[in-house]
Scaffold this active site. Structure first.
Site, PDB file in Angstrom:
ATOM      1  N   HIS A 171      -7.788   5.060   4.215  1.00  0.00           N
ATOM      2  CA  HIS A 171      -7.183   3.818   3.728  1.00  0.00           C
ATOM      3  C   HIS A 171      -5.671   4.012   3.658  1.00  0.00           C
ATOM      4  O   HIS A 171      -5.199   5.084   3.275  1.00  0.00           O
ATOM      5  CB  HIS A 171      -7.740   3.470   2.342  1.00  0.00           C
ATOM      6  N   SER A 208     -12.062  -6.751   2.542  1.00  0.00           N
ATOM      7  CA  SER A 208     -11.028  -5.839   2.060  1.00  0.00           C
ATOM      8  C   SER A 208     -11.593  -4.954   0.955  1.00  0.00           C
ATOM      9  O   SER A 208     -11.972  -5.439  -0.114  1.00  0.00           O
ATOM     10  CB  SER A 208      -9.828  -6.637   1.517  1.00  0.00           C
ATOM     11  N   HIS A 259       0.812  -1.217   0.000  1.00  0.00           N
ATOM     12  CA  HIS A 259       0.000   0.000   0.000  1.00  0.00           C
ATOM     13  C   HIS A 259       0.848   1.271   0.000  1.00  0.00           C
ATOM     14  O   HIS A 259       0.352   2.348  -0.306  1.00  0.00           O
ATOM     15  CB  HIS A 259      -0.905   0.045   1.244  1.00  0.00           C
ATOM     16  N   ASN A 310     -10.048  -2.871  -0.953  1.00  0.00           N
ATOM     17  CA  ASN A 310      -9.195  -2.940  -2.145  1.00  0.00           C
ATOM     18  C   ASN A 310      -9.518  -4.176  -2.977  1.00  0.00           C
ATOM     19  O   ASN A 310      -9.623  -4.109  -4.196  1.00  0.00           O
ATOM     20  CB  ASN A 310      -7.718  -2.973  -1.739  1.00  0.00           C
ATOM     21  N   CYS A 337       3.733  -1.362  -4.189  1.00  0.00           N
ATOM     22  CA  CYS A 337       3.293  -1.774  -5.519  1.00  0.00           C
ATOM     23  C   CYS A 337       3.711  -0.717  -6.550  1.00  0.00           C
ATOM     24  O   CYS A 337       3.551   0.479  -6.305  1.00  0.00           O
ATOM     25  CB  CYS A 337       1.771  -1.919  -5.504  1.00  0.00           C
ATOM     26  N   CYS A 371      -5.578   0.561 -11.333  1.00  0.00           N
ATOM     27  CA  CYS A 371      -4.797  -0.618 -11.705  1.00  0.00           C
ATOM     28  C   CYS A 371      -5.380  -1.235 -12.978  1.00  0.00           C
ATOM     29  O   CYS A 371      -6.579  -1.471 -13.081  1.00  0.00           O
ATOM     30  CB  CYS A 371      -4.839  -1.633 -10.562  1.00  0.00           C
ATOM     31  N   SER A 420      -3.200  -7.067   0.255  1.00  0.00           N
ATOM     32  CA  SER A 420      -2.931  -7.616   1.587  1.00  0.00           C
ATOM     33  C   SER A 420      -3.106  -9.125   1.671  1.00  0.00           C
ATOM     34  O   SER A 420      -3.021  -9.710   2.747  1.00  0.00           O
ATOM     35  CB  SER A 420      -3.845  -6.936   2.607  1.00  0.00           C
ATOM     36  N   THR A 458      -5.727   3.110  -6.596  1.00  0.00           N
ATOM     37  CA  THR A 458      -5.558   2.127  -7.672  1.00  0.00           C
ATOM     38  C   THR A 458      -6.722   1.162  -7.826  1.00  0.00           C
ATOM     39  O   THR A 458      -6.921   0.623  -8.913  1.00  0.00           O
ATOM     40  CB  THR A 458      -4.271   1.298  -7.470  1.00  0.00           C
ATOM     41  N   GLU A 486      -3.374   3.115   1.564  1.00  0.00           N
ATOM     42  CA  GLU A 486      -2.874   3.567   0.262  1.00  0.00           C
ATOM     43  C   GLU A 486      -3.132   5.058   0.077  1.00  0.00           C
ATOM     44  O   GLU A 486      -2.253   5.810  -0.377  1.00  0.00           O
ATOM     45  CB  GLU A 486      -3.529   2.784  -0.877  1.00  0.00           C
TER      46      GLU A 486
END
Length: 201
Positions: free
Chosen positions: A64, A149, A14, A151, A36, A130, A193, A102, A66
């Site tokens: 969050h 999660s 993250h 994400n 990442c 992403c 994660s 992302t 990230e």
């Protein structure tokens, strides 16, 4: 980092605010940066936009990890919005830059950009979602990661938009053989994660 004077610090995917890495190195710690590459792209875009004089909007989930890292790379000069409604009451200049967490959806980014466009003279958008290139080629997509999660859930949504036969699972035991009937290419991806052991299984 308080009380740590030796060893290594591993930065998770993250990412973190730059100060964490600087402080770790100042303590003499070895830093392994596993951020990442897609997240690093957001960091760079956010930093560039702020240095070029844009008011920065980050489309993402406030709080969050990230997003907190992105805010840090923007030197704290950013507004985090999760939806167009979050723009209400913000004081923005005429030049606004936008980056995005992302794992946000393209639809959400588009909605925020559409709401911003009439409010500013110059709008610069860096789409840092992403890429779902694997999903666009695969017959089946398996997304591995926690159901709680955010994400991973959004990653599954991104994949589903490109590959309708996308399945979000937490463990290999959830796989159903019937999903793979007639499939030639199966794509497997995972949330940031997700433990490597779960992916390997």
């Amino acid at each position: 980092l308080d009380g740590i004077d030796r060893g290594s610090v591993i930065i998770r995917s993250h990412g973190v605010v730059p100060q964490v890495i600087e402080d770790a190195r100042a303590c003499g710690l070895s830093v392994v940066d596993a951020t990442c590459p897609y997240v690093k792209k957001v960091h760079k875009a956010a930093s560039n936009l702020v240095h070029e004089g844009y008011d920065l909007i980050i489309v993402g989930e406030s709080g969050h990890p990230e997003v907190e890292g992105i805010v840090g790379h923007a030197e704290g000069k950013a507004h985090v919005v999760a939806s167009p409604q979050d723009l209400d009451g913000l004081t923005l200049g005429k030049r606004v830059g936008v980056v995005v967490q992302t794992t946000q959806t393209a639809a959400n980014l588009s909605a925020v950009v559409a709401a911003l466009a009439p409010l500013v003279s110059e709008l610069r958008v860096v789409n840092t979602i992403c890429a779902a290139s694997l999903a666009s080629e695969a017959d089946i997509m398996i997304v591995v990661g926690g159901k709680n999660s955010g994400n991973t859930r959004r990653l599954a949504q991104i994949c589903h938009a490109a590959c309708p036969k996308t399945h979000h699972i937490e463990d290999a035991a959830e796989l159903d053989r019937s999903w793979f009937d007639g499939a030639r290419l199966v794509g497997i991806t995972a949330g940031a994660s997700t433990p490597q052991a779960h992916i390997e299984r």
